[in-house]
Design a protein around this motif. Sequence first.
Motif, PDB file in Angstrom:
ATOM      1  N   UNK A  57     -10.712 -49.216  26.106  1.00  0.00           N
ATOM      2  CA  UNK A  57     -12.111 -49.280  26.529  1.00  0.00           C
ATOM      3  C   UNK A  57     -12.270 -48.648  27.901  1.00  0.00           C
ATOM      4  N   UNK A  58     -13.507 -48.272  28.194  1.00  0.00           N
ATOM      5  CA  UNK A  58     -13.884 -47.781  29.513  1.00  0.00           C
ATOM      6  C   UNK A  58     -15.206 -48.428  29.874  1.00  0.00           C
ATOM      7  N   UNK A  59     -15.268 -49.046  31.048  1.00  0.00           N
ATOM      8  CA  UNK A  59     -16.473 -49.746  31.481  1.00  0.00           C
ATOM      9  C   UNK A  59     -16.813 -49.344  32.910  1.00  0.00           C
ATOM     10  N   UNK A  60     -18.107 -49.420  33.226  1.00  0.00           N
ATOM     11  CA  UNK A  60     -18.595 -49.109  34.571  1.00  0.00           C
ATOM     12  C   UNK A  60     -19.056 -50.389  35.251  1.00  0.00           C
ATOM     13  N   UNK A  61     -18.520 -50.648  36.446  1.00  0.00           N
ATOM     14  CA  UNK A  61     -18.909 -51.816  37.218  1.00  0.00           C
ATOM     15  C   UNK A  61     -20.170 -51.520  38.017  1.00  0.00           C
ATOM     16  N   UNK A  62     -20.940 -52.542  38.404  1.00  0.00           N
ATOM     17  CA  UNK A  62     -22.048 -52.305  39.325  1.00  0.00           C
ATOM     18  C   UNK A  62     -21.530 -51.636  40.596  1.00  0.00           C
ATOM     19  N   UNK A  63     -22.214 -50.608  41.041  1.00  0.00           N
ATOM     20  CA  UNK A  63     -21.736 -49.840  42.189  1.00  0.00           C
ATOM     21  C   UNK A  63     -21.009 -48.574  41.806  1.00  0.00           C
ATOM     22  N   UNK A  64     -20.732 -48.406  40.482  1.00  0.00           N
ATOM     23  CA  UNK A  64     -20.202 -47.124  40.027  1.00  0.00           C
ATOM     24  C   UNK A  64     -18.708 -47.024  39.867  1.00  0.00           C
ATOM     25  N   UNK A  65     -17.942 -48.078  40.166  1.00  0.00           N
ATOM     26  CA  UNK A  65     -16.497 -48.027  39.922  1.00  0.00           C
ATOM     27  C   UNK A  65     -16.230 -48.221  38.429  1.00  0.00           C
ATOM     28  N   UNK A  66     -15.061 -47.793  37.965  1.00  0.00           N
ATOM     29  CA  UNK A  66     -14.741 -47.830  36.535  1.00  0.00           C
ATOM     30  C   UNK A  66     -13.509 -48.687  36.273  1.00  0.00           C
ATOM     31  N   UNK A  67     -13.520 -49.320  35.102  1.00  0.00           N
ATOM     32  CA  UNK A  67     -12.348 -50.045  34.611  1.00  0.00           C
ATOM     33  C   UNK A  67     -11.953 -49.429  33.283  1.00  0.00           C
ATOM     34  N   UNK A  68     -10.715 -48.970  33.191  1.00  0.00           N
ATOM     35  CA  UNK A  68     -10.166 -48.455  31.938  1.00  0.00           C
ATOM     36  C   UNK A  68      -9.223 -49.505  31.390  1.00  0.00           C
ATOM     37  N   UNK A  69      -9.595 -50.114  30.270  1.00  0.00           N
ATOM     38  CA  UNK A  69      -8.752 -51.110  29.639  1.00  0.00           C
ATOM     39  C   UNK A  69      -7.795 -50.447  28.669  1.00  0.00           C
ATOM     40  N   UNK A  99     -11.128 -52.847  42.600  1.00  0.00           N
ATOM     41  CA  UNK A  99     -12.285 -51.946  42.637  1.00  0.00           C
ATOM     42  C   UNK A  99     -12.814 -51.755  44.045  1.00  0.00           C
ATOM     43  N   UNK A 100     -12.392 -52.593  44.967  1.00  0.00           N
ATOM     44  CA  UNK A 100     -12.800 -52.405  46.348  1.00  0.00           C
ATOM     45  C   UNK A 100     -12.087 -51.270  47.051  1.00  0.00           C
ATOM     46  N   UNK A 101     -10.963 -50.824  46.480  1.00  0.00           N
ATOM     47  CA  UNK A 101     -10.186 -49.763  47.126  1.00  0.00           C
ATOM     48  C   UNK A 101      -9.953 -48.545  46.242  1.00  0.00           C
ATOM     49  N   UNK A 102     -10.403 -48.596  44.979  1.00  0.00           N
ATOM     50  CA  UNK A 102     -10.168 -47.476  44.067  1.00  0.00           C
ATOM     51  C   UNK A 102     -11.396 -47.241  43.208  1.00  0.00           C
ATOM     52  N   UNK A 103     -11.637 -45.966  42.879  1.00  0.00           N
ATOM     53  CA  UNK A 103     -12.758 -45.626  42.001  1.00  0.00           C
ATOM     54  C   UNK A 103     -12.473 -45.977  40.542  1.00  0.00           C
ATOM     55  N   UNK A 104     -11.185 -46.017  40.163  1.00  0.00           N
ATOM     56  CA  UNK A 104     -10.792 -46.299  38.786  1.00  0.00           C
ATOM     57  C   UNK A 104      -9.730 -47.386  38.795  1.00  0.00           C
ATOM     58  N   UNK A 105      -9.961 -48.436  38.030  1.00  0.00           N
ATOM     59  CA  UNK A 105      -8.981 -49.503  37.860  1.00  0.00           C
ATOM     60  C   UNK A 105      -8.470 -49.431  36.429  1.00  0.00           C
ATOM     61  N   UNK A 106      -7.176 -49.179  36.272  1.00  0.00           N
ATOM     62  CA  UNK A 106      -6.562 -49.128  34.949  1.00  0.00           C
ATOM     63  C   UNK A 106      -5.845 -50.451  34.703  1.00  0.00           C
TER      64      UNK A 106
END
Length: 398
Positions: free
Chosen positions: A278-290, A233-240
């Motif tokens: 699932x789709x989740x939002x991290x603090x700071x606005x980055x996203x994780x798509x599970x 998440x430090x280098x990408x807006x979306x983590x799949x």
Amino acid sequence: MTRPDWHTARVAAHAAGANAPEPVTLPLSDVDGCTLAEPLRTRTALPAFVTASVDGYAVRGPGPWRLAGRVLAGQVPVASQPGTAVEIATGAVVPPGAEQIVRVEDATRGPDGTVDGRPRRDTPEWRTPGEEAAEGEELLPAGTPVTPGVVGIAAQCGHDTLLVRRPPRATVLVFGDELVTSGVPGRGHVRDSLGPQLPGWLRRIGAVPTVPAPLEPVADTLAAHVDAIATAAGTAEIVCTTGGTMRGPVDHLHAALSELGAEYVVNTVAVRPGFPVLLARLPGGRFVAGLPGNPQSAVIGLLTVVWPLVAGLTGRPLPRLHRVRTGAPVPGRGDDTHLALARIELDGLAYPLPHNGSAMLRGLARADGFLVVPPGSEARAGDSLELLAFPLHPGERP
């Protein structure tokens, strides 16, 4: 826990991207693959002047005509005089007063310098100012993917830069100690098929994949999951992520998201295959798509939540669904939406494909998209169904 239906999940994922990053102004050389952040308007009429559409002679009055010069593209002609012909090149300004253009292949030049011939058409073979677009006219709305064609028309109508939204960066993490990344897997192991294919899907839905090669699986520990997601998440807006979306003994994704302070946008979807996603939002606005670990389910998950999210982040509309006729019956999946792999054949009908299990990729490799069978229903041959068509090209219009 109530699972959102498939359509609701798509809308929620798209809305999650509404707070998109601020647009940027970029030179035309750098905008391919971006998205227009404002309408594209012409800065000049297209064309801006009366323009010859063929090579020939601009004539005035009845022939034969006296040859009175030549005008090439980029030159400014003098006014045409009665009884004269001005040799003209395609794209050149038509002399004021000219009444017609005689094509060069339809004209003859006499030894005395005269030109004779007949216009091929009743209407003059030139383009009039504003024929394609008036000055200030909107050519394309905000939210349009920038393709080479968009770049070309922007240049033609006078733009050097465009206000655009950059495509989001997306990366992939694969979870599972059972995965191997090369060769034929041994007993008890599985060859990772998602790490190699998901970057291609990400490109086609309008994201920029930032996936290391080779992509090594993340260890099945909570600490490894937390560290991998935080680093990505430090280098990408979306983590799949792939795998670990259940709550089994080695499924650490939910616990990792909790430790990272994430908020769920979508937590499981009533869709088969594709459960659970699932789709989740991290603090700071980055996203994780599970995404699920089974390959076809993972692709369904990506197209269900990540494609709409990317559209939202770039100001594009929710990816469209198309209506098609079925060529054969398509079963339902009880209370869940059934996404059935399908291929459009030469008769224009959509046929469900075999080898469509959650862990299978054979059908996916031949498919044009997924037929959407609503919950509690099934389709007969000839029925009309929505089709989630696969994006075929990077940045394709949703």
